[in-house]
Design an enzyme around this catalytic site. Sequence first.
Site, mmCIF file in Angstrom:
data_model
loop_
_atom_site.group_PDB
_atom_site.id
_atom_site.type_symbol
_atom_site.label_atom_id
_atom_site.label_comp_id
_atom_site.label_asym_id
_atom_site.label_seq_id
_atom_site.Cartn_x
_atom_site.Cartn_y
_atom_site.Cartn_z
ATOM 1 N N LYS A 162 2.027 -3.370 7.316
ATOM 2 C CA LYS A 162 2.418 -3.235 5.965
ATOM 3 C C LYS A 162 3.764 -3.160 5.929
ATOM 4 O O LYS A 162 4.570 -3.675 4.784
ATOM 5 C CB LYS A 162 1.432 -2.664 5.224
ATOM 6 C CG LYS A 162 -0.013 -2.969 4.884
ATOM 7 C CD LYS A 162 -0.180 -4.450 4.405
ATOM 8 C CE LYS A 162 -0.066 -4.402 3.092
ATOM 9 N NZ LYS A 162 -0.449 -5.866 2.354
ATOM 10 N N TYR A 209 -1.964 -0.385 11.006
ATOM 11 C CA TYR A 209 -2.061 -1.055 9.752
ATOM 12 C C TYR A 209 -0.871 -0.746 8.943
ATOM 13 O O TYR A 209 -0.364 -1.670 8.444
ATOM 14 C CB TYR A 209 -3.256 -0.504 8.894
ATOM 15 C CG TYR A 209 -3.432 -0.932 7.322
ATOM 16 C CD1 TYR A 209 -3.398 -2.131 7.114
ATOM 17 C CD2 TYR A 209 -3.286 0.101 6.541
ATOM 18 C CE1 TYR A 209 -3.555 -2.474 5.772
ATOM 19 C CE2 TYR A 209 -3.158 -0.076 5.133
ATOM 20 C CZ TYR A 209 -3.504 -1.427 4.704
ATOM 21 O OH TYR A 209 -3.240 -1.773 3.401
ATOM 22 N N THR A 243 1.058 -1.340 0.126
ATOM 23 C CA THR A 243 0.123 0.109 -0.070
ATOM 24 C C THR A 243 0.923 1.275 0.032
ATOM 25 O O THR A 243 1.896 1.457 0.668
ATOM 26 C CB THR A 243 -1.014 -0.035 1.172
ATOM 27 O OG1 THR A 243 -1.452 1.278 1.400
ATOM 28 C CG2 THR A 243 -0.105 0.002 2.545
ATOM 29 N N ASP A 244 0.438 2.454 -0.540
ATOM 30 C CA ASP A 244 1.148 3.778 -0.152
ATOM 31 C C ASP A 244 1.151 4.343 1.021
ATOM 32 O O ASP A 244 1.907 5.132 1.296
ATOM 33 C CB ASP A 244 0.497 4.808 -1.312
ATOM 34 C CG ASP A 244 -1.125 4.966 -1.080
ATOM 35 O OD1 ASP A 244 -1.782 4.390 -0.189
ATOM 36 O OD2 ASP A 244 -1.618 5.692 -1.583
ATOM 37 N N GLU A 245 0.243 3.668 1.836
ATOM 38 C CA GLU A 245 0.118 4.010 3.331
ATOM 39 C C GLU A 245 1.625 3.974 3.984
ATOM 40 O O GLU A 245 1.779 4.747 5.069
ATOM 41 C CB GLU A 245 -0.936 3.296 4.328
ATOM 42 C CG GLU A 245 -2.419 3.767 3.450
ATOM 43 C CD GLU A 245 -3.495 3.561 4.658
ATOM 44 O OE1 GLU A 245 -3.335 3.423 5.653
ATOM 45 O OE2 GLU A 245 -4.725 3.671 3.861
#
Length: 353
Positions: A162, A158, A133-135
């Site tokens: 990741k 989260y 993810t970009d997060e």
Amino acid sequence: MTTSTILITGGAGFIGSHVVRLFVNKYPQYRIVNLDALTYAGNLENLKDIEAAPNYQFEKGDITDEPAMQELFARYAFDGVIHLAAESHVDRSISDPLQFVKTNVLGTANLLNVARKAWANAFSGKRFYHVSTDEVYGSLGEEGFFTEETAYDPRSPYSASKAASDHFVMAYYHTYHFPVVMSNCSNNYGSHHFPEKLIPLMINNILNKKPLPVYGKGENVRDWLWVEDHAKAIDLIFHKGKEGEKYNVGGFNEWKNIDLVHLLCSIMDKKLNRKEGESAELITYVTDRPGHDLRYAIDATKLNKELGWKPSLQFEEGLEKTVDWYLNNSEWVEHVTSGNYQQYYQEQYEQRS
Ligand code: NAD
Ligand code: DAU
């Protein structure tokens, strides 16, 4: 690759089901094995249209279960893995961070290790693709974009989980020359999206004339991508991406949450024959998400230049298709919102109101 056996993890979830469908239909010569634990987020109804395909097999199992994963790898002799299984909702990670460590960190590390041993250092022709993810990059201010070189700066349990899983993937590449490839994508939208996430939650609440809970002032910005475009990017990167590299995937499509919710209200007013502005009256500002990242925006130039990928759909068109899917699939929505969804919703939104 001509005949390949590919393991797709998390294939009963939102993005995973689109990836499984694409691979099963596009590559009849492949054997596609979908491994999923069927948590609250996994639903085999997402794959009804392809469940009888001769090149498709479902296996229920947990990526954290080492003996079960060893047995699966021994039974199928996989040539490739596309790993999507994860806990994926930021709000849930705030209430239950350790579940995210277990699934996303331990689960990914376990899968990497089982694959490394099963492939026993004969890595040629094998590929382990980790979907991220970009997060992991943290939060942007009003300007700038995340590139593949942006330093990791995760801010929620989260995104921290990741980020840790991404680090394990790259560590396996550097330490064991394990054949990995990875991508970091922005917010997806489309059919079969679980209604705890912004777009499907708003569609469901507009339909049922329930309050539309906008966190904080609704000023946060997300970069939205049609889920089938993400699935196509995964197909390209899996087959043509360079070993040991990562690719950013994004929609070039930034929206403030409040503007997006207004657009959805206006689309649905028309479709439901309500007077213009009626659904927007349901907008309710609620307590903000703790540590709420202000803005995500992906620079997907590398993927475009190296592999020729670009998003296919305009956002307004994609949103209309998404709304139509939810209006035509009320049974799916009823099934996934029965049971413990009600309790989840009450717990999340009671605290915020
Ligand atoms: P999702 O929550 O809809 O689906 C996750 C799937 O994983 C479910 O089918 C669930 O049953 C399965 N799963 C969970 N724990 C498992 C376990 N221990 N063993 C086996 N299966 C398990 O998630 P999604 O939105 O489809 O996201 C898929 C992947 O893509 C995730 O890795 C996520 O981090 C990543 N991603 C998502 C987005 C997005 O916008 N949704 C964007 C970028 C990246
Ligand atoms: O950026 C990629 C990520 O996008 C993925 O890695 C995650 O798996 C996926 O869930 C998504 O994370 P977000 O936190 O951005 O998505 P979510 O749909 O939860 O929220 C989108 C924005 O809307 C965010 O700014 C919070 C806000 N929001 C969300 C909900 C559920 C609201 O204002 N109200 C809500 O009820």
